[in-house]
Design a protein around this motif. Structure first.
Motif, short mmCIF file in Angstrom:
data_model
loop_
_atom_site.label_atom_id
_atom_site.label_comp_id
_atom_site.label_asym_id
_atom_site.label_seq_id
_atom_site.Cartn_x
_atom_site.Cartn_y
_atom_site.Cartn_z
N LEU A 35 3.39 15.43 -2.84
CA LEU A 35 2.86 16.24 -1.73
C LEU A 35 3.98 16.61 -0.76
CD1 LEU A 35 -0.12 16.91 -1.50
CD2 LEU A 35 -0.32 15.10 0.21
N GLY A 36 4.84 15.64 -0.49
CA GLY A 36 5.99 15.91 0.39
C GLY A 36 6.90 16.96 -0.22
N GLU A 41 -4.40 8.56 -1.36
CA GLU A 41 -3.32 9.25 -0.64
C GLU A 41 -1.94 8.78 -1.08
OE1 GLU A 41 -3.76 8.59 3.62
OE2 GLU A 41 -3.21 10.69 3.89
N GLY A 42 -1.80 7.45 -1.15
CA GLY A 42 -0.48 6.89 -1.43
C GLY A 42 0.03 7.22 -2.82
N ILE A 67 0.37 21.42 5.21
CA ILE A 67 -0.47 20.68 4.26
C ILE A 67 -0.93 19.37 4.90
CG2 ILE A 67 -0.60 19.63 1.96
CD1 ILE A 67 1.65 21.48 1.07
N GLY A 68 -2.23 19.24 5.06
CA GLY A 68 -2.80 18.03 5.65
C GLY A 68 -3.42 17.18 4.56
N SER A 69 -3.31 15.87 4.73
CA SER A 69 -3.82 14.94 3.72
C SER A 69 -4.87 14.04 4.38
CB SER A 69 -2.64 14.11 3.21
OG SER A 69 -3.10 13.05 2.43
N PRO A 104 0.54 7.25 4.64
CA PRO A 104 1.69 7.33 3.74
C PRO A 104 2.23 8.74 3.49
CG PRO A 104 -0.32 7.18 2.46
CD PRO A 104 -0.74 7.16 3.91
N THR A 105 1.56 9.78 4.00
CA THR A 105 1.97 11.13 3.58
C THR A 105 2.95 11.79 4.56
OG1 THR A 105 -0.07 12.03 4.53
CG2 THR A 105 -0.07 11.55 2.18
N HIS A 106 3.50 12.93 4.10
CA HIS A 106 4.56 13.62 4.85
C HIS A 106 4.13 14.01 6.26
CE1 HIS A 106 1.91 16.71 3.29
NE2 HIS A 106 2.29 17.42 4.32
N ASP A 107 2.82 14.20 6.47
CA ASP A 107 2.36 14.62 7.80
C ASP A 107 2.11 13.41 8.72
OD1 ASP A 107 0.23 13.95 6.10
OD2 ASP A 107 -1.19 15.29 7.08
N ASP A 108 2.39 12.23 8.24
CA ASP A 108 2.21 11.02 9.06
C ASP A 108 3.54 10.67 9.72
OD1 ASP A 108 -0.57 10.31 8.58
OD2 ASP A 108 0.04 10.05 6.50
N ALA A 154 1.34 11.00 -2.43
CA ALA A 154 2.11 11.31 -1.23
C ALA A 154 3.49 11.89 -1.55
CB ALA A 154 2.27 10.05 -0.36
N LYS A 155 4.16 11.34 -2.57
CA LYS A 155 5.52 11.76 -2.84
C LYS A 155 5.59 13.23 -3.26
CE LYS A 155 9.63 10.61 -5.49
NZ LYS A 155 9.96 10.44 -6.90
N GLN A 164 5.16 20.33 0.17
CA GLN A 164 5.31 20.78 1.57
C GLN A 164 6.72 21.34 1.78
OE1 GLN A 164 3.12 20.51 4.93
NE2 GLN A 164 4.51 22.21 4.61
#
Lengths: 252, 252
Positions: free
Chosen positions: B190-191, B183-184, B202-204, A75-79, B187-188, B194
């Motif tokens: 985090l984006g 993660e979910g 940035i890795g999750s 679900p994250t930006h790096d996916d 995620a927002k 980034q």
């Protein structure tokens, strides 16, 4: 399909290339494919960079019978794997109703199925879902490209759901024979044996155990007779070298 | 040199692709390169097939600042890396006097330096030897291609002997922050983080510990200030999510 049937694994993730995470999917997939008579012919480890993913997927899907990708479908930006595969195939990516239903059934509280998690239901148009019995968010297949999760437990579960689709050749069988004989002492005769059994693939792997140098010879091939005859010749070569055979996985 | 300086690792060996042997060289080389400011940008795992080795070496040496190969430089018939690298560069391969002397010094009994072992002294013309302090048989460098052994202990020893030659950029620094937050759920934001720190990566990475889902966020970058500011924002995001920060490797 080529003969042997050839597959490529594309491992997608900065965390593998930085050394932070040690990949466990390659050996696992390799062994699964072996039993299906599909040869893992190449593996690429690439970063989470759009151009690289698109180019690698397009190169490999043209070159190999099957392509498996792992990583980058969370679900994250790096996916970014799903978007990149859609671009590689030149199709749109959109919310997939079946994938959406799967996620709805997984998150009891509707609020938990937020925008980020909904990204996991975005699937390239025309793809077939790959079931994820563990955390529901599915993988997918586009033509000969199977897009799977990077988490080993989930990848393995996904593979169990698709392996019946794969059309392989004859499975490879293998036999290992070893002794406390250094590689260099057995190399010449080994080359001769390889020459006499060109349909097999003889690998030579030195080891150091209890302070003693030894070598394990692994004979792989589609025909058990060839594998056994080559292995028997290797046994003799070790004995002729004045050493005992300390390891033999036995006739296949 | 590109910016950042980019390297490619080519792992050569059927035993890796069959799943028999689990590669240990990738994470080790990746971490060494990180400290030198060289980015491991791609890795390929390829079989002991001449055409594949030649094509891969030629493609990668044109594409990356540095190429490292591991595997296939021993005494047996399946050790074909050196010949293939010579062919890739279009040069002859011949008995190298210095490599020959190294092997002579290693084998006390001249009979032990047989034809098979002498193959390990065959080096492409124009190459520079890479010292092997463990079993003497050297690796070599041709232009930007470093050819090393596959045995991890030997590969690592060889790398120590050549790393002063590598011209890197700024080393990457990294900081890890984690908590029992899925993660979910993060995620927002985090984006957004980034997006605010585009020079960082940035890795999750989700995890399951003691039955609880959590996520480790790894911030990597060349500038410590950026890495620390992004990490502090991630700490806040975890706390805003109602969870404790259970992991923080600290300011860099």
């Amino acid at each position: 399909m080529s003969d042997p049937v050839r597959a490529c694994l594309i491992i997608i993730g900065n965390e593998i290339l930085s050394g932070r995470t040690h990949d466990k999917n390659l050996p696992c997939l390799a062994e699964e494919l072996n039993t299906l008579g599909v040869r893992l012919a190449e593996t690429r480890v690439i970063p989470d960079i759009e151009d690289t993913i698109i180019a690698t997927v397009n190169e490999c899907r043209a070159k190999f019978d099957y392509v498996f990708t792992t990583g980058g479908i969370g679900p994250t930006h790096d996916d970014i794997t799903s978007e990149c595969v859609a671009k590689a195939f030149g199709v749109a990516i959109e919310l997939n109703a079946d994938a959406h239903d799967l996620l709805k059934s997984h998150y009891e509280n509707p609020e938990d199925l937020n925008e980020a998690r909904l990204r996991m239901a975005r699937i390239p148009v025309g793809a077939e879902l790959i079931e994820n019995p563990i955390s529901k968010a599915p993988g997918f297949r586009m033509e000969n490209v199977y897009v799977m999760a990077g988490v080993p437990m989930i990848m393995q579960a996904m593979f169990q759901g698709i392996k019946h689709q794969l059309i392989g050749g004859k499975p490879m069988v293998s036999r290992s024979v070893g002794g406390y004989i250094p590689e260099g002492s057995i190399a010449k005769v080994l080359g001769e044996i390889q020459g006499d059994f060109p349909q097999t693939d003889i690998g030579s792997y030195p080891f150091l155990r209890e302070g003693k140098l030894g070598t394990t010879l692994v004979v792989r091939g589609e025909k058990p007779d060839d594998v056994n005859q080559a292995s028997d010749r290797i046994r003799l070569a070790i004995i002729d070298g004045g050493k005992d055979v300390i390891e033999d996985t036995g006739a296949v």
